[in-house]
Design a protein around this motif. Structure first.
Motif, mmCIF file in Angstrom:
data_model
loop_
_atom_site.group_PDB
_atom_site.id
_atom_site.type_symbol
_atom_site.label_atom_id
_atom_site.label_comp_id
_atom_site.label_asym_id
_atom_site.label_seq_id
_atom_site.Cartn_x
_atom_site.Cartn_y
_atom_site.Cartn_z
ATOM 1 N N GLU A 188 44.522 33.270 43.709
ATOM 2 C CA GLU A 188 44.614 33.925 42.392
ATOM 3 C C GLU A 188 43.775 33.157 41.367
ATOM 4 N N LEU A 189 43.803 31.833 41.459
ATOM 5 C CA LEU A 189 43.002 31.022 40.531
ATOM 6 C C LEU A 189 41.517 31.149 40.854
ATOM 7 N N LEU A 190 41.189 31.163 42.145
ATOM 8 C CA LEU A 190 39.773 31.294 42.537
ATOM 9 C C LEU A 190 39.224 32.652 42.097
ATOM 10 N N ASP A 191 40.051 33.672 42.215
ATOM 11 C CA ASP A 191 39.639 35.017 41.786
ATOM 12 C C ASP A 191 39.384 35.031 40.279
ATOM 13 N N TRP A 192 40.317 34.478 39.532
ATOM 14 C CA TRP A 192 40.193 34.437 38.061
ATOM 15 C C TRP A 192 38.918 33.688 37.657
ATOM 16 N N ALA A 193 38.697 32.559 38.322
ATOM 17 C CA ALA A 193 37.563 31.711 37.954
ATOM 18 C C ALA A 193 36.217 32.329 38.314
ATOM 19 N N THR A 194 36.232 33.285 39.241
ATOM 20 C CA THR A 194 34.948 33.858 39.673
ATOM 21 C C THR A 194 34.779 35.304 39.210
ATOM 22 N N GLY A 195 35.543 35.676 38.172
ATOM 23 C CA GLY A 195 35.313 36.998 37.587
ATOM 24 C C GLY A 195 36.491 37.945 37.626
ATOM 25 N N GLY A 196 37.596 37.566 38.255
ATOM 26 C CA GLY A 196 38.762 38.451 38.343
ATOM 27 C C GLY A 196 39.677 38.300 37.146
ATOM 28 N N PRO A 197 40.769 39.076 37.140
ATOM 29 C CA PRO A 197 41.693 39.014 36.006
ATOM 30 C C PRO A 197 42.507 37.716 35.998
ATOM 31 N N ARG A 198 42.983 37.362 34.811
ATOM 32 C CA ARG A 198 43.864 36.194 34.703
ATOM 33 C C ARG A 198 45.171 36.509 35.435
ATOM 34 N N PRO A 199 45.660 35.593 36.278
ATOM 35 C CA PRO A 199 46.921 35.859 37.000
ATOM 36 C C PRO A 199 48.048 36.168 36.019
ATOM 37 N N GLU A 200 48.818 37.198 36.320
ATOM 38 C CA GLU A 200 49.926 37.604 35.439
ATOM 39 C C GLU A 200 50.889 36.454 35.174
ATOM 40 N N ALA A 201 51.086 35.613 36.175
ATOM 41 C CA ALA A 201 52.053 34.519 36.032
ATOM 42 C C ALA A 201 51.643 33.541 34.944
ATOM 43 N N LEU A 202 50.347 33.547 34.567
ATOM 44 C CA LEU A 202 49.869 32.582 33.559
ATOM 45 C C LEU A 202 49.945 33.140 32.140
ATOM 46 N N VAL A 246 41.623 22.198 47.523
ATOM 47 C CA VAL A 246 41.458 21.321 46.360
ATOM 48 C C VAL A 246 39.999 21.350 45.892
ATOM 49 N N ALA A 247 39.074 21.238 46.846
ATOM 50 C CA ALA A 247 37.646 21.232 46.498
ATOM 51 C C ALA A 247 37.226 22.560 45.866
ATOM 52 N N LEU A 248 37.755 23.658 46.388
ATOM 53 C CA LEU A 248 37.410 24.973 45.823
ATOM 54 C C LEU A 248 37.906 25.076 44.380
ATOM 55 N N LEU A 249 39.145 24.647 44.150
ATOM 56 C CA LEU A 249 39.698 24.706 42.781
ATOM 57 C C LEU A 249 38.893 23.811 41.842
ATOM 58 N N GLN A 250 38.560 22.625 42.321
ATOM 59 C CA GLN A 250 37.775 21.702 41.471
ATOM 60 C C GLN A 250 36.411 22.292 41.163
ATOM 61 N N SER A 251 35.816 22.959 42.152
ATOM 62 C CA SER A 251 34.475 23.526 41.927
ATOM 63 C C SER A 251 34.523 24.605 40.850
ATOM 64 N N CYS A 252 35.713 25.164 40.624
ATOM 65 C CA CYS A 252 35.864 26.202 39.587
ATOM 66 C C CYS A 252 36.247 25.602 38.245
ATOM 67 N N GLY A 253 36.331 24.295 38.155
ATOM 68 C CA GLY A 253 36.594 23.653 36.873
ATOM 69 C C GLY A 253 38.045 23.303 36.611
ATOM 70 N N PHE A 254 38.934 23.559 37.567
ATOM 71 C CA PHE A 254 40.337 23.191 37.359
ATOM 72 C C PHE A 254 40.521 21.692 37.591
ATOM 73 N N GLU A 255 41.439 21.112 36.834
ATOM 74 C CA GLU A 255 41.804 19.711 37.057
ATOM 75 C C GLU A 255 42.949 19.721 38.069
ATOM 76 N N VAL A 256 42.702 19.173 39.246
ATOM 77 C CA VAL A 256 43.686 19.301 40.325
ATOM 78 C C VAL A 256 44.371 17.970 40.585
ATOM 79 N N THR A 257 45.697 18.022 40.642
ATOM 80 C CA THR A 257 46.463 16.829 41.002
ATOM 81 C C THR A 257 47.297 17.170 42.229
#
Ligand code: SF4
Ligand code: SF4
Length: 438
Positions: A419-433, A342-353
């Motif tokens: 997949e979200l952490l990768d996208w947020a730090t320079g990787g491709p957008r996950p195909e599922a999105l 959760v903390a990692l996702l939040q640090s990347c700017g995602f709103e986590v619930t």
């Protein structure tokens, strides 16, 4: 709890250990309300306390299990929610693993059940066989309603997409150099079912790790962690798979060294962290197994320990997606990792619930959703309902089993946290999105 094993029985160290676990239970029942099967079925024998009693009787009397024993122990998800709740530290996991192995050795299941369990143990640990089965299941998907029982179930669980045919790392190679200065050298567990169902998870993991200065090695000799067969009570298959991994990783450790063994399927992580216990009576592998267990890290745990606020180290800003985090039981209860993803996702700017009752299993649990489909479906539907109330745009989880279970009915994309952490730090957008507006 009082136990009545004979001195002869207690001479067996495995029974001695089961005895200690049983004696630690004080019957307080604090675990019952956190047990998904008890909450659903309302039967004491489908609670941790009830199952502990059944296991005690079966082991003390040194007899094959009764049909009642088998029914209620089979219904246990091994979600380990009871271990989180237990104030007495009862090691339910080791007890139920012992009981499952005892059932497998002393009980003859009906023919169809025997064949299905045997096939699962012969196919799932092998990525090539998994790919063939998935391909067959995809072709059969339009006709799933015509197939009876488990066959129809498997057909429905197979991802419909053809994108998994694409060869992605680590199929392509087994060594990935660090970007920039090398800070760590790590091994990545490639896994068995996961590369067939969701190869993008390993690809994203490798990108995140190398981007953060990790040299990644994926030794081809390491494969299935053994968890799937272990939970089916198939001890020989589980220990053989685990022994191959231990030897492969020890060879890397004794060669150029290893800082960690990275696992991105939390069910596998729980298993590998328990290798020391699995090989406790094996004089050849005991010490190596402990060493390997001590090096195992869930990918979220490793990133959190070593890079903390990874969102701050990138100039790429993630869109403020609303992510519902589905806490996998094997990560939360099995490894006690809850806050880090959760903390990692939040640090990347995602709103986590997180959904209500986030400690309850989604019904995936290894092969549980194949072998106990009715209970698994009810748990999944409860989880989907809880997730819906958070208004998510995407679901993130740290275990491929949960992803498959939820994706089979979820109206939102389901991705792995990495997949979200990768996208947020320079990787491709996950195909599922691809269909999500950001
Ligand atoms: S492992 Fe999960 S399903 Fe099994 S007894 Fe414990 S809480 Fe219940
Ligand atoms: S909470 Fe622990 S001690 Fe209490 S009944 Fe459950 S397993 Fe036994």
């Amino acid at each position: 709890m009082q136990t009545h094993f004979t001195p002869g029985q207690l001479a067996d160290p495995a029974i001695g250990e089961a005895n200690s676990i049983l004696r630690a239970c004080v019957h307080c029942g604090l675990c019952t309300s956190t047990c998904p099967t008890y909450r659903l079925l309302g039967d004491e024998l489908d609670s941790p306390r009830g199952r502990i009693y059944l296991m005690k009787e079966m082991l003390e009397q040194d007899r094959p299990p009764s049909p009642t024993d088998v029914r209620h122990i089979d219904r246990c998800l091994s979600c380990l929610s009871c271990m989180t709740a237990c104030p007495a530290g009862v090691h339910y996991m080791h007890l139920v693993d012992h009981a499952r192995s005892h059932i497998e050795k002393t009980h003859r299941r009906p023919l169809v059940e025997r064949v299905i369990r045997d096939l699962l143990g012969r196919i799932l640990p092998y990525p090539d066989k998994v790919r063939w089965v998935l391909e067959a299941a995809r072709l059969a998907r339009p006709f799933a309603a015509l197939f009876p029982g488990t066959l129809g179930r498997l057909t429905n669980l197979a991802p419909a997409s053809q994108k998994n045919k694409v060869v992605t790392p680590p199929d392509a190679k087994s060594f990935y150099p660090a970007e920039g200065e090398r800070k760590f050298r790590v091994a990545l567990l490639a896994g068995c079912v996961q590369p067939g169902i969701a190869p993008q998870i390993n690809a994203a993991s490798i990108r995140v790790l190398t981007r953060h200065g990790c040299e990644v090695v994926v030794p081809p000799e390491a494969g299935c962690c053994g968890a799937l067969t272990h939970h089916l009570g198939q001890e020989a298959r589980a220990t053989s798979a685990a022994a191959a991994n231990i030897r492969a990783w020890m060879s890397l450790l004794e060669g150029e060294g290893l800082d960690a063994i990275i696992v991105n399927a939390s069910g596998c992580g729980t298993m590998i962290k328990d290798y020391g216990h699995l090989f406790r009576f094996d004089t050849e592998l005991m010490e190596s197994a402990k060493t390997i267990a001590s090096l195992a890290r869930d990918i979220s745990e490793f990133l959190s320990e070593n890079f903390g606020d990874i969102g701050a180290t990138t100039d790429k800003t993630s869109p403020p997606l609303r992510v519902a985090y589905q806490s996998a039981c094997s990560l939360r209860h099995g490894q006690k990792i809850q806050r880090e993803p959760v903390a990692l996702l939040q640090s990347c700017g995602f709103e986590v619930t997180e959904p209500r009752d986030s400690h309850l299993c989604c019904g995936s649990a290894g092969t549980y959703n194949i072998l106990q489909p009715d209970i698994a479906d009810r748990l999944r539907d409860d989880k989907i309902d809880a997730l819906a109330r958070t208004g998510p745009q995407v679901i993130a989880s740290g275990n491929v089993g949960c992803m498959v279970q939820l994706a089979s009915v979820a109206p939102w994309p389901v991705v792995h946290t990495v997949e979200l952490l990768d996208w947020a730090t320079g990787g491709p957008r996950p195909e599922a999105l691809s269909g999500v507006t950001t």
